[in-house]
Design a protein around this motif. Structure first.
Motif, mmCIF file in Angstrom:
data_model
loop_
_atom_site.group_PDB
_atom_site.id
_atom_site.type_symbol
_atom_site.label_atom_id
_atom_site.label_comp_id
_atom_site.label_asym_id
_atom_site.label_seq_id
_atom_site.Cartn_x
_atom_site.Cartn_y
_atom_site.Cartn_z
ATOM 1 N N VAL A 1 42.553 36.203 -34.267
ATOM 2 C CA VAL A 1 41.175 35.699 -34.176
ATOM 3 C C VAL A 1 40.434 35.941 -35.483
ATOM 4 C CG1 VAL A 1 38.958 35.996 -33.010
ATOM 5 C CG2 VAL A 1 41.079 35.943 -31.671
ATOM 6 N N ASP B 1 38.470 33.345 -37.926
ATOM 7 C CA ASP B 1 37.052 33.506 -38.268
ATOM 8 C C ASP B 1 36.828 33.561 -39.771
ATOM 9 O OD1 ASP B 1 36.522 33.547 -35.571
ATOM 10 O OD2 ASP B 1 36.289 35.723 -35.433
ATOM 11 N N THR C 1 46.649 32.204 -28.779
ATOM 12 C CA THR C 1 45.967 33.092 -27.841
ATOM 13 C C THR C 1 46.474 32.885 -26.425
ATOM 14 O OG1 THR C 1 44.122 31.507 -27.714
ATOM 15 C CG2 THR C 1 43.880 33.363 -29.232
ATOM 16 N N MET D 1 40.042 38.204 -22.375
ATOM 17 C CA MET D 1 40.009 36.872 -22.973
ATOM 18 C C MET D 1 39.428 35.861 -21.998
ATOM 19 S SD MET D 1 43.716 36.985 -24.931
ATOM 20 C CE MET D 1 43.616 35.310 -25.551
ATOM 21 N N GLN E 1 35.586 36.822 -21.457
ATOM 22 C CA GLN E 1 34.735 36.446 -22.594
ATOM 23 C C GLN E 1 34.740 34.950 -22.866
ATOM 24 O OE1 GLN E 1 36.139 38.856 -25.858
ATOM 25 N NE2 GLN E 1 35.599 40.788 -24.861
ATOM 26 N N GLU F 1 37.262 33.031 -23.767
ATOM 27 C CA GLU F 1 38.215 32.534 -24.755
ATOM 28 C C GLU F 1 39.293 31.673 -24.097
ATOM 29 O OE1 GLU F 1 39.732 35.846 -26.946
ATOM 30 O OE2 GLU F 1 37.748 36.585 -27.479
#
Length: 247
Positions: free
Chosen positions: A169, A173, A197, A211, A214, A216
């Protein structure tokens, strides 16, 4: 250190710690450098023996038809690449420096995330090397296949490599292209990140429940990821089993 945990995962592939006599080897190399800062890094890393540890674990796991070298080198660009012409995984001091600079420049974020980012980049190149040297018929684009190799290695060390996803991740980013930095592209774009992921979640859903929490991964997507990981793991097991050191 995540790289040492990856070495442990490699060792778990082996059913015997004694490689066959006639085979290639995984090697570690620290070529001479010109930059004084790189010389200091070279001395520290060579004394640490991280690459030697990684190489020895891979030697325990795989039978190779020719040598493959882990190489720390000056490159003029911040890259980590596999060179099939030399059968060499080249990790550049410039990349280590850039990762360190990015870490220093963040207001928040744990150093472990940067270590996991480096571990992912290194193991991704190991995937390229394994596919090339063993001439594996992966039937996939090379970058996707190397990503899958990393995921399979993560699955071999549950509880130890669970946080590698943090490095994945982070690389997304940072919009960091460590293979072809001159293009200005983001290597881990949205589609590639989503596949990675998903598979990492599928390998250990309990460890990565956050995951879903949140956002994701959606709950429905997460359920399918478990089956997708099982398929990938079974496929790579079949690809690699004839190349493993076995007692």
């Amino acid at each position: 250190m995540p790289v040492r945990l990856l070495a442990s995962a490699a060792a778990m592939l082996a059913l015997s710690s004694a490689p066959a006599a006639a085979q290639g080897r995984w090697l570690a190399s620290y070529p001479e450098v010109q930059n004084p800062m790189h010389e200091g890094m070279r001395n520290i890393l060579q004394l640490d023996g991280m690459l030697e540890e990684m190489a020895e674990s891979m030697n325990q796991a795989f039978r190779l038809p020719r040598d493959v070298t882990f190489e720390l080198a000056e490159c003029d660009t911040p890259t980590a690449t596999y060179d099939p012409g030399r059968s060499a995984i080249r990790i550049c001091y410039e990349l280590l420096t850039e990762l360190g600079d990015r870490e220093d420049g963040m207001d928040s974020g744990e150093p472990a995330s940067f270590q996991n980012a480096f571990a992912f980049m290194l193991m991704h190149q190991v995937g390229h090397a394994v596919i090339d040297v063993l001439q594996l018929d992966v039937g996939l684009p090379m970058e996707e296949a190397a990503d899958q190799f990393v995921v399979v290695m993560v699955g071999l060390a549950p509880g130890e490599l669970d946080h590698l996803v943090d490095g994945v991740v982070l690389l997304h980013d940072l919009e960091l292209d460590w293979e072809t930095p001159e293009t200005g592209a983001t290597v881990l774009d949205g589609g590639r990140l989503a596949k990675l992921t998903c598979l990492i979640y599928g390998g250990n859903p309990e460890a990565h429940a956050n995951m879903v929490e949140q956002g994701e991964l959606t709950a429905s997507r997460a359920t399918s990821c478990i089956g997708e990981f099982a398929d990938v793991q079974a496929r790579w097991t079949a690809l690699l089993e004839s190349h493993l050191n076995q007692g």
